[in-house]
Write an enzyme that holds these catalytic residues in place. Structure first.
Site, PDB file in Angstrom:
ATOM      1  CE1 TYR A 187      -7.618   2.547  10.611  1.00 32.94           C
ATOM      2  CE2 TYR A 187      -9.506   3.678   9.644  1.00 32.94           C
ATOM      3  CZ  TYR A 187      -8.154   3.352   9.634  1.00 32.94           C
ATOM      4  OH  TYR A 187      -7.338   3.850   8.640  1.00 32.94           O
ATOM      5  N   GLY A 217       0.769  -1.236   0.000  1.00 32.93           N
ATOM      6  CA  GLY A 217       0.000   0.000   0.000  1.00 32.93           C
ATOM      7  C   GLY A 217       0.804   1.293   0.000  1.00 32.93           C
ATOM      8  CB  SER A 241      -7.948   7.690   8.431  1.00 29.78           C
ATOM      9  OG  SER A 241      -9.170   7.328   7.802  1.00 29.78           O
TER      10      SER A 241
END
Ligand code: NDP
Ligand code: 8X3
Length: 255
Positions: free
Chosen positions: A151, A13, A138
């Protein structure tokens, strides 16, 4: 003189793409990851253009991280940029149905792994009055979504920690940046769904998600801006992604 970047989670990634783009631009590369074969094959490829040092390790292992940082070969010891990228999401269940072990794994990887590398490398940067910590946050750290529970919370930690670093490091010529990608097709969803490739594929169906190379190019740009510029945070979504209205639970009212 060649600059040095340390990238955690370089076996896939974003991390792998970052390793390639920094190598192509002549940086010395330190990459970490648990999968030895992948590390070795990436190192073999990149060594054709630049020196590479690999660290096969779990970022959750504090003593292993400490040992590998203190035993860096002299040629790699002066780290200019640290990219805290290693991380993962596990599951998408609502909070009351999740596996507590998975919550712990996300906290240990996304938060503690980042803390270990940062704390161990920062004094070297302070000493040389130069450096850049780039953390991979994120959109999940900015916006709640169903199943994002721990998360998203780990990524909110990453964001606030990145900004607090800026506050502490004022005057030391050290930059700190939180990169906040939206939906990007990597191995992320395969890991989230425990190896279920079909379920992972569905996440990206009918979309044009971000790619690992998109994010790596942005990271490289952020890292190579003139030294007086600090990007505090950057949120990136593919054009096909946006927000939804608030969800409202309604009940039938009998008249
Ligand atoms: P990938 O699954 O493709 O890559 C994750 C990388 O992290 C791998 O190299 C893996 O290496 C490493 N890693 C995971 N756990 C550990 C561990 N315990 N110790 C060492 N390395 C570890 O996902 P991405 O590239 O998408 O994810 C990279 C980062 O980007 C993560 O922090 C993720 O949360 C974040 N992110 C991803 C988004 C997406 O949609 N893809 C969007 C926003 C943020 P190995 O398994 O070999 O150890
Ligand atoms: C990864 C992006 O939206 O799946 O951090 O949480 S998302």
């Amino acid at each position: 003189m060649k600059k040095t970047v340390l990238i955690t989670g370089g076996t896939s990634g974003f991390g792998e793409s970052c390793a390639r783009i920094f190598a192509q631009n002549g940086w010395k590369i330190i990459v970490t990851g648990r999968r030895l074969e992948r590390l070795e094959s990436l190192a073999k490829e990149l060594r054709q253009t630049t020196p590479v040092h690999t660290i096969c390790q779990d970022v959750r292992d504090r003593s292993s991280v400490a040992e590998s940082v203190s035993n860096l070969p002299n040629d790699f010891a002066g780290i200019d940029v640290l990219i805290n990228n290693a991380g993962l999401a596990l599951g998408l269940e609502p909070a009351h149905q999740t596996d507590l072990d998975e919550w712990e794994t996300m906290v240990d990887t996304n938060i503690n792994g980042m803390l270990y590398f940062t704390r161990l490398i920062l004094p070297r940067m302070v000493e040389k009055n130069n450096g850049h910590i780039i953390n991979i946050g994120s959109v999940a750290g900015n916006w709640p979504y169903p199943g994002g529970n721990v998360y998203g919370a780990t990524k909110a930690f990453v964001k606030q920690f990145s900004h607090n670093l800026r506050a502490d490091l004022l005057g030391h010529n050290i930059r700190a940046t939180n990169i906040e990608p939206g939906i990007a097709e990597t191995e992320f969803s395969i890991i989230r769904f425990k190896g279920d490739k079909e379920q992972a594929k569905k996440v990206y169906e009918g979309t044009q998600p971000l790619t690992a190379d998109d994010i790596a190019e942005i990271i490289y740009w952020v890292a190579t801006l003139p030294p007086h510029i600090n990007i505090n945070s950057m949120e990136i979504m593919p054009t096909c992604q946006s927000w939804s209205p608030f969800a409202i639970h309604r009940v039938q009212i009998d008249e």
